[in-house]
Design an enzyme around this catalytic site. Structure first.
Site, PDB file in Angstrom:
ATOM      1  N   ASP A  67       0.808  -1.217   0.000  1.00  0.00           N
ATOM      2  CA  ASP A  67       0.000   0.000   0.000  1.00  0.00           C
ATOM      3  C   ASP A  67       0.845   1.274   0.000  1.00  0.00           C
ATOM      4  OD1 ASP A  67       0.902  -0.501   2.592  1.00  0.00           O
ATOM      5  OD2 ASP A  67      -1.073  -1.055   3.318  1.00  0.00           O
ATOM      6  N   ASN A 134      -7.459  -3.068  14.455  1.00  0.00           N
ATOM      7  CA  ASN A 134      -8.850  -3.380  14.107  1.00  0.00           C
ATOM      8  C   ASN A 134      -8.950  -4.574  13.150  1.00  0.00           C
ATOM      9  OD1 ASN A 134      -7.884  -2.378  11.718  1.00  0.00           O
ATOM     10  ND2 ASN A 134      -9.319  -0.672  11.555  1.00  0.00           N
ATOM     11  N   HIS A 136      -7.260  -4.950  10.272  1.00  0.00           N
ATOM     12  CA  HIS A 136      -7.041  -4.713   8.836  1.00  0.00           C
ATOM     13  C   HIS A 136      -5.763  -5.405   8.359  1.00  0.00           C
ATOM     14  CE1 HIS A 136      -4.740  -0.646   9.567  1.00  0.00           C
ATOM     15  NE2 HIS A 136      -3.884  -1.621   9.441  1.00  0.00           N
ATOM     16  N   GLU A 141      -9.840  -2.024   5.498  1.00  0.00           N
ATOM     17  CA  GLU A 141     -10.406  -1.773   6.818  1.00  0.00           C
ATOM     18  C   GLU A 141     -11.684  -2.587   7.012  1.00  0.00           C
ATOM     19  OE1 GLU A 141      -8.630  -0.236   8.801  1.00  0.00           O
ATOM     20  OE2 GLU A 141      -7.831   1.665   8.059  1.00  0.00           O
TER      21      GLU A 141
END
Ligand code: F6R
Length: 241
Positions: A67, A134, A136, A141
């Protein structure tokens, strides 16, 4: 999914580097998927050491990073391009490295081009992943559905807060990123996920023992045929066994 728990983060990094070493020795022209963030830094240090010791030759290796922040040029100190050069690429003899561009004039086209480049390279042999608090992976996400291909994604508030530490203020943290999709990651032939520290314990518990759901993107890895998870004791502390 095979899960190994080590005493500390240094051992996680050494084990991860051992798996990369085995991959490159088996296939000197391997295609590696790489990650940024705090998690892989010690592994990259180990790879650099192995290269300097004459054990690892990266001259035929190709890499694709997961990314990049949208809006940050490659020379921005917080861009992932810059990070990779500082943390790994400038210390080894690698020639073929790729990151998605965060400043392409047409970002939708950039997503398509990145997917195509990975395909042209023959697909990813070994994909390295960290995991967000979380759950990801890449910057995919929690959501109602798994994004398949490389996509433009809005960062969750918790991700913006977690990444705040690298910027002078929260306002400066980019709110969007370009990321390999869940499908792109799942197409890798093998996956290696690393997690260290107590802050990752809940996400690891959900990934290993919770339902497979796009609300916890890393949970999809349980349906991949070749995933190795290396944890320190703190990240593994909530697992039931
Ligand atoms: C980085 C990436 C992210 C990180 C994750 C964990 O390229 O795709 O998914 O792996 O946010 O970040 P750290 O390692 O900083 O805790």
């Amino acid at each position: 999914m095979i899960v190994h728990v080590f005493e500390n983060a240094a051992q996680v990094a050494r084990a991860a580097a051992a798996l990369f070493t085995a991959q490159i020795l088996k296939k000197p022209d391997s295609v590696l998927g790489l990650a940024t963030g705090s998690t892989p830094i010690d592994t990259y240090q180990e790879l650099i050491r192995l290269h300097k010791d004459g054990i690892l030759d990266f001259s035929r290796v190709t890499t694709f990073n997961l990314d990049e922040y949208v809006g940050l040029p490659a020379d921005h100190e917080q861009s992932y391009d810059y990070f990779m050069r500082q943390q790994l690429f400038s210390h080894i003899n690698i020639k073929s490295t790729h990151l998605p561009s965060g400043i392409a004039p047409d970002m939708t086209q950039e997503c398509r081009d990145y997917e195509e480049l990975i395909k042209q390279a023959g697909g990813i042999d070994l994909q390295l992943l960290g995991i967000g608090n979380n759950g990801h992976i890449g910057f995919n996400e929690p959501a109602d559905a798994f994004p398949y291909n490389t996509n433009i994604t809005s960062l969750a508030d918790s991700t913006i807060k977690a990444n705040r530490r690298f910027f002078t203020s929260e306002d400066e943290v980019p709110k969007t990123a370009i990321s390999m999709g869940i499908g792109t990651i799942m197409e890798a032939r093998s996956i290696l996920l690393l997690a260290m520290g107590e802050g990752k314990a809940d996400a690891i518990l959900q990934m290993v023992e919770g339902p497979i759901t796009p609300r916890l993107p890393a949970s999809i890895l349980r349906s991949h045929p070749s995933v190795t998870v290396l944890l320190d004791k703190a990240a593994a502390s909530k697992l039931s066994c």
